[in-house]
Enzyme design. Structure first.
Site, short mmCIF file in Angstrom:
data_model
loop_
_atom_site.label_atom_id
_atom_site.label_comp_id
_atom_site.label_asym_id
_atom_site.label_seq_id
_atom_site.Cartn_x
_atom_site.Cartn_y
_atom_site.Cartn_z
CB SER A 1 -0.83 -0.09 1.24
OG SER A 1 -1.64 1.23 1.27
NE ARG A 2 -2.13 5.25 -2.33
CZ ARG A 2 -3.03 6.25 -2.64
NH1 ARG A 2 -2.83 7.44 -3.28
NH2 ARG A 2 -4.24 6.05 -1.93
CG HIS B 1 -4.30 -0.73 -14.15
ND1 HIS B 1 -5.67 -0.84 -14.62
CD2 HIS B 1 -4.70 -0.42 -12.75
CE1 HIS B 1 -6.52 -1.02 -13.51
NE2 HIS B 1 -5.91 -0.63 -12.39
CE LYS C 1 -13.62 -2.63 -14.76
NZ LYS C 1 -14.03 -1.33 -13.86
CG ASP D 1 -15.10 2.35 -13.54
OD1 ASP D 1 -13.77 2.38 -13.25
OD2 ASP D 1 -16.08 2.32 -13.16
N1 LIG Z 1 -13.32 -6.06 -11.54
C1 LIG Z 1 -14.19 -5.08 -10.91
O1 LIG Z 1 -15.34 -5.84 -10.77
C2 LIG Z 1 -13.77 -3.73 -10.42
C3 LIG Z 1 -14.70 -3.26 -9.66
C4 LIG Z 1 -14.31 -1.89 -9.34
C5 LIG Z 1 -13.08 -1.42 -9.70
N2 LIG Z 1 -12.34 -2.25 -10.49
C6 LIG Z 1 -10.81 -1.50 -11.09
O2 LIG Z 1 -10.11 -1.67 -9.98
C7 LIG Z 1 -9.29 -0.67 -9.97
C8 LIG Z 1 -9.40 0.09 -8.56
O3 LIG Z 1 -10.65 0.53 -8.33
P1 LIG Z 1 -11.21 0.93 -6.91
O4 LIG Z 1 -12.50 1.12 -7.15
O5 LIG Z 1 -10.83 -0.34 -5.94
O6 LIG Z 1 -10.55 2.00 -6.55
P2 LIG Z 1 -10.21 2.60 -4.96
O7 LIG Z 1 -11.30 2.33 -4.29
O8 LIG Z 1 -9.89 4.11 -5.30
O9 LIG Z 1 -8.99 1.76 -4.91
C9 LIG Z 1 -7.67 1.86 -5.47
C10 LIG Z 1 -6.47 1.86 -4.59
O10 LIG Z 1 -5.34 2.24 -5.30
C11 LIG Z 1 -4.12 2.77 -4.59
N3 LIG Z 1 -4.13 4.05 -5.33
C12 LIG Z 1 -4.77 5.08 -5.19
N4 LIG Z 1 -4.23 6.20 -5.97
C13 LIG Z 1 -3.20 5.59 -6.15
C14 LIG Z 1 -2.06 6.10 -6.95
N5 LIG Z 1 -2.22 7.43 -7.32
N6 LIG Z 1 -0.87 5.45 -7.10
C15 LIG Z 1 -0.98 4.23 -6.83
N7 LIG Z 1 -1.89 3.47 -5.87
C16 LIG Z 1 -2.89 4.18 -5.86
C17 LIG Z 1 -4.91 3.08 -3.04
O11 LIG Z 1 -4.65 1.85 -2.25
P3 LIG Z 1 -3.44 2.24 -1.25
O12 LIG Z 1 -3.80 3.38 -0.32
O13 LIG Z 1 -3.50 0.83 -0.47
O14 LIG Z 1 -2.14 2.42 -1.95
C18 LIG Z 1 -6.35 2.95 -3.44
O15 LIG Z 1 -7.05 2.41 -2.17
C19 LIG Z 1 -9.91 0.13 -11.23
O16 LIG Z 1 -8.91 0.24 -12.28
C20 LIG Z 1 -11.21 -0.32 -11.61
O17 LIG Z 1 -11.56 -0.19 -12.89
C21 LIG Z 1 -12.72 -3.42 -11.06
#
Ligand SMILES: NC(=O)c1ccc[n+]([C@@H]2O[C@H](COP(=O)([O-])OP(=O)(O)OC[C@H]3O[C@@H](n4cnc5c(N)ncnc54)[C@H](OP(=O)(O)O)[C@@H]3O)[C@@H](O)[C@H]2O)c1
Length: 349
Positions: free
Chosen positions: A50-51, A99, A117, A198
């Site tokens: 994590s960050r 990504h 994705k 998204d």
């Molecule tokens: N397959 C599915 O059903 C599904 C559903 C939702 C989302 N997604 C995909 O999953 C990805 C994340 O979505 P999410 O909804 O989980 O987002 P989210 O709740 O904002 O979580 C993303 C996480 O990535 C880390 N992060 C945030 N900004 C960052 C940065 N600038 N650099 C590096 N790490 C960073 C943080 O974790 P830390 O604080 O721990 O670093 C953050 O909690 C997206 O690409 C989305 O398209 C897929």
């Protein structure tokens, strides 16, 4: 693209030697997927990054990871995780815009990769990842979980059987009202915000699964003042004469359905198209019938089983979601963005 065969096995059941997983990021989807990963008999939760250290530790405690990594002054936590020889395969769950950099670092360090994705921000980035994985002989897959769900695979089986004749058109929608928070990743251009990147992967997965490669795409969208798409409509046409209409929105709630019309009936997936709970089939003017599906956990076990199966048998691509398919999807999304006038900073790299 061949849809995966319908799975009748619990994805938790081990299929070979255990894999040691590393997970990058501790956000919303990371928690949902890791909850399912923890159910797999042959998955070891080795490390999380994590960050921040507090977030890494809280996530590790919640799910039982053995090791934690967080950002240090000189390097990000994910690079430190990729240096860990105890990790075999990493799952990347950062926002879209990270990504490419994170997956490139993972592959460079010799790790197999499952990445959320969309695989990258554009086709050029996705192609670089596919090339690096191939050159290094490493596994790479975009986490398009729908492709491995028994309901989606069953829909493909019904279509192949000819029960509704030959498919002619597809209509698919996916929309939700995203919080009006400019700092959230979904609204932020720097994070690859907007409905297209998204959500469109899901209707596109249906369109590619049913009709394959389109001969043409027409995209129209309504953009926010920040220049991302609040909603969009994609029309795909095919050499066969088939048509697909795909709608995604971050400003409207929609049922999230896919309807396929054929020469001898129709099939509708309900609730929602990324994880269908019902298939309704009406064939040859007869009564409609409904097939219902339940998934263990959150439903991500099937894609996790596919990654595990591939690595246990020495495959560097899933035949059902290879990197080339992700590159092709990004090419379609790039063209849709070009037509709608959406540019991200990564396009200039
Ligand atoms: N397959 C599915 O059903 C599904 C559903 C939702 C989302 N997604 C995909 O999953 C990805 C994340 O979505 P999410 O909804 O989980 O987002 P989210 O709740 O904002 O979580 C993303 C996480 O990535 C880390 N992060 C945030 N900004 C960052 C940065 N600038 N650099 C590096 N790490 C960073 C943080 O974790 P830390 O604080 O721990 O670093 C953050 O909690 C997206 O690409 C989305 O398209 C897929």
């Amino acid at each position: 693209m061949l849809p995966a065969p319908v799975s009748t096995q619990d994805p938790a059941t081990a299929t070979g030697r255990p894999l040691r997983w590393g997970v990058v990021a501790t956000g919303t989807i990371a928690a949902r997927v890791v909850a399912d990963l923890a159910l797999l008999d042959d998955a070891i939760l080795q490390a999380v990054s994590s960050r921040t250290e507090a977030s890494a530790r809280a996530f590790a405690r919640r799910f039982g990871f053995a090791e934690v990594y967080s950002d240090a002054e000189d390097r990000p936590g994910y690079e430190r995780l990729f240096d860990d020889p105890a990790v075999d395969v990493v799952y990347i769950a950062t926002p879209h815009a990270q990504h490419h950099a994170v997956a490139m670092a993972a592959l460079t360090a010799g790790k197999h990769v499952l990445c959320e994705k969309p695989l990258a921000m554009n086709a050029r980035q996705a192609g670089e990842l596919a090339d690096l994985a191939r050159d290094r002989g490493l596994f790479l897959m975009e986490a398009v979980w729908t492709r491995f769900l028994p309901s989606f695979c069953r829909a493909a089986e019904i279509l192949r059987s000819g029960e509704i004749g030959s498919a002619q058109w597809l209509q698919a929608d996916l929309g939700f009202v995203a919080p009006d928070d400019p700092a959230s990743r979904i609204q932020d251009p720097a994070a690859g915000g907007g409905a297209l990147l998204d959500l469109a992967v899901y209707p596109l997965t249906w369109a590619l699964g049913v009709f394959g490669e389109p001969s043409d795409i027409v995209a129209r969208g309504a953009l926010t003042p920040e220049g991302i798409d609040r909603q969009n409509a994609l029309t795909l046409t095919y050499a066969s004469g088939a048509c697909a209409q795909l709608l995604t929105s971050i400003g409207a709630d929609s049922p999230g359905e896919a309807t396929i019309a054929g020469t001898e009936g129709w099939l509708r997936s309900a609730g929602p198209l990324f994880n269908p709970r019902e298939l309704v089939i009406q064939a040859k003017g007869g009564p409609a019938r409904t097939e219902r599906f339940e998934v263990p956990g959150n439903g991500f076990g099937y894609e996790l089983r596919e990654v595990t199966r591939c690595l246990q048998s020495g495959l560097t691509d899933s035949p059902y979601m290879p990197p080339a398919e992700s590159v092709r999807m990004m090419e379609l999304l790039d063209e849709a963005r070009r037509q709608m006038g959406i540019r991200y900073a990564s396009d200039a790299d």
